[in-house]
Design a protein around this motif. Structure first.
Motif, PDB file in Angstrom:
ATOM      1  N   TRP A 133      -1.557   6.496   1.484  1.00 30.09           N
ATOM      2  CA  TRP A 133      -0.413   7.322   1.115  1.00 30.09           C
ATOM      3  C   TRP A 133       0.010   8.262   2.230  1.00 30.09           C
ATOM      4  CZ3 TRP A 133       2.294   5.324  -2.426  1.00 30.09           C
ATOM      5  CH2 TRP A 133       1.703   4.599  -3.458  1.00 30.09           C
ATOM      6  N   GLN A 285      -2.521   0.357  -9.889  1.00 33.39           N
ATOM      7  CA  GLN A 285      -3.450   1.441 -10.241  1.00 33.39           C
ATOM      8  C   GLN A 285      -4.649   1.489  -9.318  1.00 33.39           C
ATOM      9  OE1 GLN A 285      -1.766  -0.284 -12.360  1.00 33.39           O
ATOM     10  NE2 GLN A 285      -1.131   0.919 -14.116  1.00 33.39           N
ATOM     11  N   LEU A 288      -3.921   4.199  -6.859  1.00 31.76           N
ATOM     12  CA  LEU A 288      -3.449   5.490  -7.361  1.00 31.76           C
ATOM     13  C   LEU A 288      -4.613   6.424  -7.683  1.00 31.76           C
ATOM     14  CD1 LEU A 288      -0.610   4.309  -9.779  1.00 31.76           C
ATOM     15  CD2 LEU A 288      -0.398   5.157  -7.436  1.00 31.76           C
TER      16      LEU A 288
END
Length: 288
Positions: A133, A285, A288
């Protein structure tokens, strides 16, 4: 009557795995483990008592229902990995996706899983997610350079954010090297791709990594080759000087690479959203 496993195992999780023939998987897995663990099974279901917990299987219209029970979150994660790996082996190449959901008493497991530094078969660890990220945000920032083609960069983005382009590029070069080293160390632990698309997934990731590495390298060659020097976060790493023909020539691939990277990033994000919104298979997911 057999006692409920919740009486012995306070942690549990479940997954419904899409498969064309759940009864065949139940039969194969139970026969495989029958020589090693206590097993009870028929065409519609099976129960396997492993050393680290219990696995219950049931054939349903939606696919294969898997419910696991363990004494603690660590054993539950281990049980998830063991059962998933063996079912994939029994599937003979069929694509199986495991999206585990917490059951009774497993409330602490998801939080603990998210806080793990290292990758697991179920999700990427905090370090891998941090690399992903952070670099995703910086790459989007770098794409703002394309705004120079609007009013020749005479706007707030062009005057405030774009001037950091070279410094952010140098930072990305350091980050991609560190990320490759970390990914290599986690190679045997990471979530497995769908076997049906594994070649495409690996090819797409390889192309992305190649672009993330070559973009800053070609940018540095462009700056040095054209005699501009190199300044990173206010530190002069190379002074202005004469042009270097070979470096300028290699650096000329920087712009085409940038457009290729845009296409790869958009495709990568689009496929992630496809998994999340259409297939709903838990792939997104993991990061995440």
């Amino acid at each position: 009557m057999k006692a409920s496993p919740e009486l012995h195992y306070p942690c549990s999780s479940a997954a419904t795995v899409a498969t064309a023939n759940p009864s065949r998987l139940i039969n194969r897995l139970c026969k495989h483990w029958a020589h090693k663990f206590p097993v009870r099974h028929d065409e519609q279901g099976g129960e396997i008592t492993l050393g680290i917990g219990e696995c219950r299987l049931r054939a349903a219209e939606a696919g294969l229902e898997v419910r696991l029970h363990a004494a603690n979150p660590a054993q539950l994660r281990q049980l998830q990995q063991v059962v998933a790996e063996h079912l994939l082996r029994m599937a003979s190449g069929e694509a199986l996706v495991f999206a585990w959901h917490a059951g009774a008493g497993a409330g602490a497991a998801p939080a603990e899983e998210r806080n793990r530094l290292h990758d697991t078969r179920e999700r990427y660890g905090r370090i891998s997610r941090g690399f992903h990220w952070l670099m995703a945000g910086l790459i989007v920032w770098q794409f703002l350079k394309l705004g120079d083609r609007i009013d020749e960069g005479e706007h707030w983005i062009g005057q405030t954010l774009v001037p950091w382009h070279i410094s952010i590029g140098a930072l990305l070069l350091v980050l991609v090297v560190l990320r490759v080293v970390w990914a290599s160390a986690q190679r045997g632990r990471r979530p497995l791709p769908d076997p049906a698309t594994a070649v495409l997934v690996k090819g797409g990731h390889l192309a992305l990594y190649a672009c993330m590495l070559l973009l800053p390298v070609s940018g540095i060659l462009f700056m040095l080759g054209n005699g501009y020097g190199l300044e990173v976060f206010g530190v002069q790493l190379a002074a202005k000087g004469p042009e270097i023909a070979w470096a300028a020539s290699l650096g000329s691939i920087h712009s085409p690479l940038a457009w290729l990277t845009v296409l790869l990033v958009v495709g990568h994000a689009g496929i992630a959203l496809l998994h999340h919104l259409i297939r709903r298979d838990g792939v997104l997911q993991r990061m995440l």
